[in-house]
Design a protein around this motif. Structure first.
Motif, mmCIF file in Angstrom:
data_model
loop_
_atom_site.group_PDB
_atom_site.id
_atom_site.type_symbol
_atom_site.label_atom_id
_atom_site.label_comp_id
_atom_site.label_asym_id
_atom_site.label_seq_id
_atom_site.Cartn_x
_atom_site.Cartn_y
_atom_site.Cartn_z
ATOM 1 N N LEU A 23 -1.613 9.980 2.258
ATOM 2 C CA LEU A 23 -1.213 8.649 2.694
ATOM 3 C C LEU A 23 -2.329 7.915 3.420
ATOM 4 O O LEU A 23 -2.288 6.688 3.544
ATOM 5 N N SER A 45 3.299 4.810 -7.454
ATOM 6 C CA SER A 45 4.452 5.273 -6.680
ATOM 7 C C SER A 45 4.203 5.237 -5.181
ATOM 8 O O SER A 45 4.940 5.851 -4.407
ATOM 9 N N SER A 46 3.145 4.567 -4.791
ATOM 10 C CA SER A 46 2.802 4.372 -3.370
ATOM 11 C C SER A 46 2.442 5.667 -2.647
ATOM 12 O O SER A 46 2.602 5.769 -1.428
ATOM 13 N N HIS A 47 1.946 6.675 -3.382
ATOM 14 C CA HIS A 47 1.515 7.918 -2.745
ATOM 15 C C HIS A 47 0.083 7.828 -2.230
ATOM 16 O O HIS A 47 -0.364 8.716 -1.503
ATOM 17 N N PRO A 83 -1.485 4.793 -0.679
ATOM 18 C CA PRO A 83 -1.521 3.391 -0.236
ATOM 19 C C PRO A 83 -2.830 2.962 0.412
ATOM 20 O O PRO A 83 -3.135 1.770 0.430
ATOM 21 N N SER A 118 0.341 -2.504 -7.750
ATOM 22 C CA SER A 118 0.548 -1.850 -6.459
ATOM 23 C C SER A 118 0.630 -2.884 -5.339
ATOM 24 O O SER A 118 -0.162 -3.819 -5.283
ATOM 25 N N VAL A 119 1.586 -2.693 -4.458
ATOM 26 C CA VAL A 119 1.743 -3.592 -3.321
ATOM 27 C C VAL A 119 0.756 -3.229 -2.215
ATOM 28 O O VAL A 119 0.173 -4.094 -1.567
ATOM 29 N N GLU A 120 0.523 -1.901 -2.023
ATOM 30 C CA GLU A 120 -0.303 -1.451 -0.903
ATOM 31 C C GLU A 120 -1.791 -1.392 -1.222
ATOM 32 O O GLU A 120 -2.625 -1.761 -0.398
ATOM 33 N N CYS A 121 -2.144 -0.888 -2.399
ATOM 34 C CA CYS A 121 -3.552 -0.623 -2.716
ATOM 35 C C CYS A 121 -4.361 -1.905 -2.864
ATOM 36 O O CYS A 121 -3.987 -2.801 -3.634
ATOM 37 N N SER A 125 -4.274 -7.516 -6.247
ATOM 38 C CA SER A 125 -4.696 -6.172 -5.842
ATOM 39 C C SER A 125 -6.179 -5.936 -6.106
ATOM 40 O O SER A 125 -6.777 -5.036 -5.520
#
Length: 205
Positions: free
Chosen positions: A28, A54-56, A58, A85-88, A116
């Motif tokens: 994470l 899968s947000s693993h 981020p 991806s929302v986070e990356c 992104s």
């Protein structure tokens, strides 16, 4: 600019597609992942893409997969995972010498307009000699449309007249373009830290 990938390779027993089951593994907070010259195929790239999607992962900012064999399928999977991806917020992506062809380049060009890719500053796509004129042209068109606004350095392999178009676009955007020609496999086999440089008549702009 120096490469931020510094040979951080997870042990084989870390299943990236099921990172949630490994509570002691710091995936994470992993920001740099170097998988250079690991014999990774399209299936391996798709598994990694599943972890990204899968947000693993981020915090991932730098991904180095030079000298593998992810081909078009792997390229599309990785690009699509980052694009959705929302986070990356990927900052450095290295996919040199991966048997990526015209389809992979064209699909990447269509996906790199995602926010992104807004922080991407370093991109290596050299050594993918099957990209052809159409693949390089698609990349040039995407850049001309303003995608990857923070891109500062691009490595690519020369492909006929399309290379002139890529040079024109990168020059206009003040992107440092490196046309790299080499027998790529020799650089990745047993020398994971080697970094091919522009040679011969190929110019760094």
């Amino acid at each position: 600019a120096a490469c931020c990938c510094r040979c951080y390779s997870p042990p084989e027993y870390w299943p990236l597609s099921d990172a949630s089951a490994n509570t002691e593994v710091p995936l994470l907070v992993l920001s740099t992942l170097n998988l250079e010259a690991n014999g990774i195929s399209a299936l391996g790239a798709q598994a990694l893409a599943g972890a990204i999607g899968s947000s693993h992962l981020p915090a991932l900012r730098c991904l180095c997969m030079n000298g593998n064999n992810i081909s078009d399928g792997g390229m599309i999977a990785i690009a699509s995972a980052f694009a959705h991806s929302v986070e990356c917020q990927i900052e450095e992506l290295q996919l040199a010498d991966n048997s990526i062809g015209e389809t992979g380049f064209t699909e990447f060009a269509g996906l790199c307009g995602s926010t992104s890719f807004g922080a991407l500053s370093w991109l290596r796509l050299d050594g993918n000699h099957d990209a052809g004129d159409a693949g390089i042209r698609a990349l040039a068109c995407a850049l001309n449309d303003g995608t990857m606004p923070q891109l500062k350095t691009l490595h690519a392999s020369p492909h006929g007249l399309s290379s002139e178009g890529l040079h024109a676009v990168t020059s206009k955007r003040h992107i440092s373009l490196h046309f790299v020609a080499y027998e790529a496999k020799a650089f990745w086999q047993g020398i994971p830290e080697s970094r091919p440089s522009p040679t011969g008549g190929n110019t760094s702009f």
